[in-house]
Design a protein around this motif. Structure first.
Motif, mmCIF file in Angstrom:
data_model
loop_
_atom_site.group_PDB
_atom_site.id
_atom_site.type_symbol
_atom_site.label_atom_id
_atom_site.label_comp_id
_atom_site.label_asym_id
_atom_site.label_seq_id
_atom_site.Cartn_x
_atom_site.Cartn_y
_atom_site.Cartn_z
ATOM 1 N N LEU A 130 -6.319 2.532 5.774
ATOM 2 C CA LEU A 130 -6.167 3.932 5.368
ATOM 3 C C LEU A 130 -4.698 4.238 5.074
ATOM 4 O O LEU A 130 -3.815 3.723 5.751
ATOM 5 C CB LEU A 130 -6.736 4.855 6.442
ATOM 6 C CG LEU A 130 -8.262 4.752 6.580
ATOM 7 C CD1 LEU A 130 -8.747 5.506 7.800
ATOM 8 C CD2 LEU A 130 -8.956 5.253 5.326
ATOM 9 N N PRO A 131 -4.424 5.083 4.072
ATOM 10 C CA PRO A 131 -3.050 5.250 3.565
ATOM 11 C C PRO A 131 -2.193 6.262 4.330
ATOM 12 O O PRO A 131 -1.480 7.045 3.738
ATOM 13 C CB PRO A 131 -3.286 5.716 2.133
ATOM 14 C CG PRO A 131 -4.541 6.522 2.225
ATOM 15 C CD PRO A 131 -5.388 5.806 3.243
ATOM 16 N N PHE A 132 -2.281 6.239 5.662
ATOM 17 C CA PHE A 132 -1.457 7.143 6.470
ATOM 18 C C PHE A 132 -0.600 6.296 7.390
ATOM 19 O O PHE A 132 -0.989 5.203 7.780
ATOM 20 C CB PHE A 132 -2.347 8.108 7.264
ATOM 21 C CG PHE A 132 -3.280 8.872 6.369
ATOM 22 C CD1 PHE A 132 -2.809 9.915 5.591
ATOM 23 C CD2 PHE A 132 -4.615 8.521 6.277
ATOM 24 C CE1 PHE A 132 -3.661 10.601 4.740
ATOM 25 C CE2 PHE A 132 -5.475 9.204 5.423
ATOM 26 C CZ PHE A 132 -4.996 10.243 4.661
ATOM 27 N N GLU A 133 0.570 6.801 7.736
ATOM 28 C CA GLU A 133 1.536 5.977 8.456
ATOM 29 C C GLU A 133 1.566 6.148 9.965
ATOM 30 O O GLU A 133 2.079 5.293 10.653
ATOM 31 C CB GLU A 133 2.948 6.244 7.906
ATOM 32 C CG GLU A 133 3.178 5.605 6.557
ATOM 33 C CD GLU A 133 2.900 4.109 6.563
ATOM 34 O OE1 GLU A 133 3.452 3.383 7.409
ATOM 35 O OE2 GLU A 133 2.089 3.658 5.745
ATOM 36 N N MET A 183 0.836 -1.182 0.000
ATOM 37 C CA MET A 183 0.000 0.000 0.000
ATOM 38 C C MET A 183 0.880 1.244 0.000
ATOM 39 O O MET A 183 1.893 1.298 0.667
ATOM 40 C CB MET A 183 -0.904 -0.003 1.231
ATOM 41 C CG MET A 183 -1.743 1.246 1.306
ATOM 42 S SD MET A 183 -2.823 1.313 2.717
ATOM 43 C CE MET A 183 -3.947 0.025 2.308
ATOM 44 N N VAL A 184 0.449 2.229 -0.723
ATOM 45 C CA VAL A 184 1.191 3.480 -0.799
ATOM 46 C C VAL A 184 0.889 4.313 0.438
ATOM 47 O O VAL A 184 -0.255 4.500 0.815
ATOM 48 C CB VAL A 184 0.786 4.262 -2.077
ATOM 49 C CG1 VAL A 184 1.438 5.616 -2.110
ATOM 50 C CG2 VAL A 184 1.131 3.461 -3.304
ATOM 51 N N SER A 185 1.938 4.800 1.073
ATOM 52 C CA SER A 185 1.779 5.697 2.214
ATOM 53 C C SER A 185 1.627 7.115 1.693
ATOM 54 O O SER A 185 2.220 7.482 0.694
ATOM 55 C CB SER A 185 3.014 5.600 3.090
ATOM 56 O OG SER A 185 3.023 6.644 4.016
ATOM 57 N N MET A 186 0.833 7.880 2.388
ATOM 58 C CA MET A 186 0.671 9.243 1.922
ATOM 59 C C MET A 186 0.543 10.206 3.084
ATOM 60 O O MET A 186 0.289 9.814 4.204
ATOM 61 C CB MET A 186 -0.529 9.367 0.995
ATOM 62 C CG MET A 186 -1.869 9.163 1.662
ATOM 63 S SD MET A 186 -3.255 9.323 0.530
ATOM 64 C CE MET A 186 -3.418 11.068 0.375
ATOM 65 N N GLN A 187 0.735 11.443 2.754
ATOM 66 C CA GLN A 187 0.500 12.550 3.675
ATOM 67 C C GLN A 187 -0.131 13.644 2.835
ATOM 68 O O GLN A 187 0.347 13.945 1.748
ATOM 69 C CB GLN A 187 1.835 12.997 4.279
ATOM 70 C CG GLN A 187 1.707 14.114 5.281
ATOM 71 C CD GLN A 187 3.047 14.388 5.944
ATOM 72 O OE1 GLN A 187 3.690 13.487 6.452
ATOM 73 N NE2 GLN A 187 3.461 15.634 5.906
ATOM 74 N N LEU A 188 -1.221 14.188 3.316
ATOM 75 C CA LEU A 188 -1.900 15.230 2.550
ATOM 76 C C LEU A 188 -1.029 16.484 2.493
ATOM 77 O O LEU A 188 -0.263 16.754 3.404
ATOM 78 C CB LEU A 188 -3.259 15.523 3.177
ATOM 79 C CG LEU A 188 -4.223 14.320 3.176
ATOM 80 C CD1 LEU A 188 -5.503 14.665 3.927
ATOM 81 C CD2 LEU A 188 -4.535 13.865 1.775
ATOM 82 N N PRO A 189 -1.141 17.279 1.416
ATOM 83 C CA PRO A 189 -0.278 18.460 1.249
ATOM 84 C C PRO A 189 -0.582 19.566 2.266
ATOM 85 O O PRO A 189 -1.724 19.721 2.715
ATOM 86 C CB PRO A 189 -0.574 18.930 -0.173
ATOM 87 C CG PRO A 189 -1.861 18.294 -0.557
ATOM 88 C CD PRO A 189 -2.017 17.057 0.275
ATOM 89 N N LEU A 225 -5.696 9.622 13.348
ATOM 90 C CA LEU A 225 -4.747 9.481 12.240
ATOM 91 C C LEU A 225 -4.079 10.815 11.944
ATOM 92 O O LEU A 225 -4.735 11.857 11.936
ATOM 93 C CB LEU A 225 -5.452 8.981 10.989
ATOM 94 C CG LEU A 225 -5.718 7.488 10.936
ATOM 95 C CD1 LEU A 225 -6.563 7.153 9.722
ATOM 96 C CD2 LEU A 225 -4.429 6.697 10.911
ATOM 97 N N LEU A 226 -2.788 10.770 11.699
ATOM 98 C CA LEU A 226 -2.028 11.981 11.349
ATOM 99 C C LEU A 226 -2.024 12.136 9.836
ATOM 100 O O LEU A 226 -1.049 11.833 9.159
ATOM 101 C CB LEU A 226 -0.614 11.899 11.925
ATOM 102 C CG LEU A 226 -0.563 11.973 13.453
ATOM 103 C CD1 LEU A 226 0.860 11.767 13.947
ATOM 104 C CD2 LEU A 226 -1.120 13.290 13.949
ATOM 105 N N THR A 227 -3.144 12.617 9.319
ATOM 106 C CA THR A 227 -3.319 12.729 7.866
ATOM 107 C C THR A 227 -2.399 13.765 7.238
ATOM 108 O O THR A 227 -2.135 13.712 6.046
ATOM 109 C CB THR A 227 -4.784 13.063 7.524
ATOM 110 O OG1 THR A 227 -5.160 14.242 8.230
ATOM 111 C CG2 THR A 227 -5.715 11.920 7.915
#
Length: 129
Positions: free
Chosen positions: A118-121, A1-7, A62-64
């Motif tokens: 969910l794609p957050f780490e 799964m791709v990890s992401m962080q919103l801009p 979650l730390l989006t």
């Protein structure tokens, strides 16, 4: 799964545009809550809508946008804050930033499988005070 962080630009937009609207319903909707916290420098009261999941001991957030958030710095400095969820408000303490994988086993209820996908780490665990 791709990890992401919103801009970060989206974080700024949300703070000024989306958050005031979300505060109208986030204290009642599933997977949402409003974190009440005090500014560590200003002493001002803040109410921040966040994605919140119930855990065995309290809540996981979650730390989006990643861990460099003012609300997280505020609750860390104060040792906690208050969460409004499902129309009820309760104190939370002992904020700990952990990996999503570390937080996932403590998430309870129907949302547990969703949390893990969910794609957050990272997440913050807070204990119900």
């Amino acid at each position: 799964m791709v990890s992401m962080q919103l801009p970060q630009w989206l974080a700024r937009f949300n703070r000024h545009v989306t958050n005031p609207i979300q505060r109208l319903w986030a204290g009642w909707a599933p997977t949402f809550g409003i974190l009440e916290h005090v500014g560590r420098k200003s002493g001002k009261q803040f109410r921040t809508p966040l994605t919140v999941f119930s855990t065995d001991e309290g809540v996981a957030i979650l730390l989006t946008y990643g861990p460099n958030r003012d609300w997280l710095k505020n609750i860390t400095a104060a040792g906690g804050g208050r969460i409004q969820r499902y129309g009820k408000t309760f104190d939370v303490s002992d904020p700990r930033v952990v990996s999503k994988a570390e937080a996932a086993p403590s998430v309870t209820g129907l949302w547990r499988p969703i949390f893990g996908r969910l794609p957050f780490e990272q997440a913050v665990l807070l204990r119900r005070a």
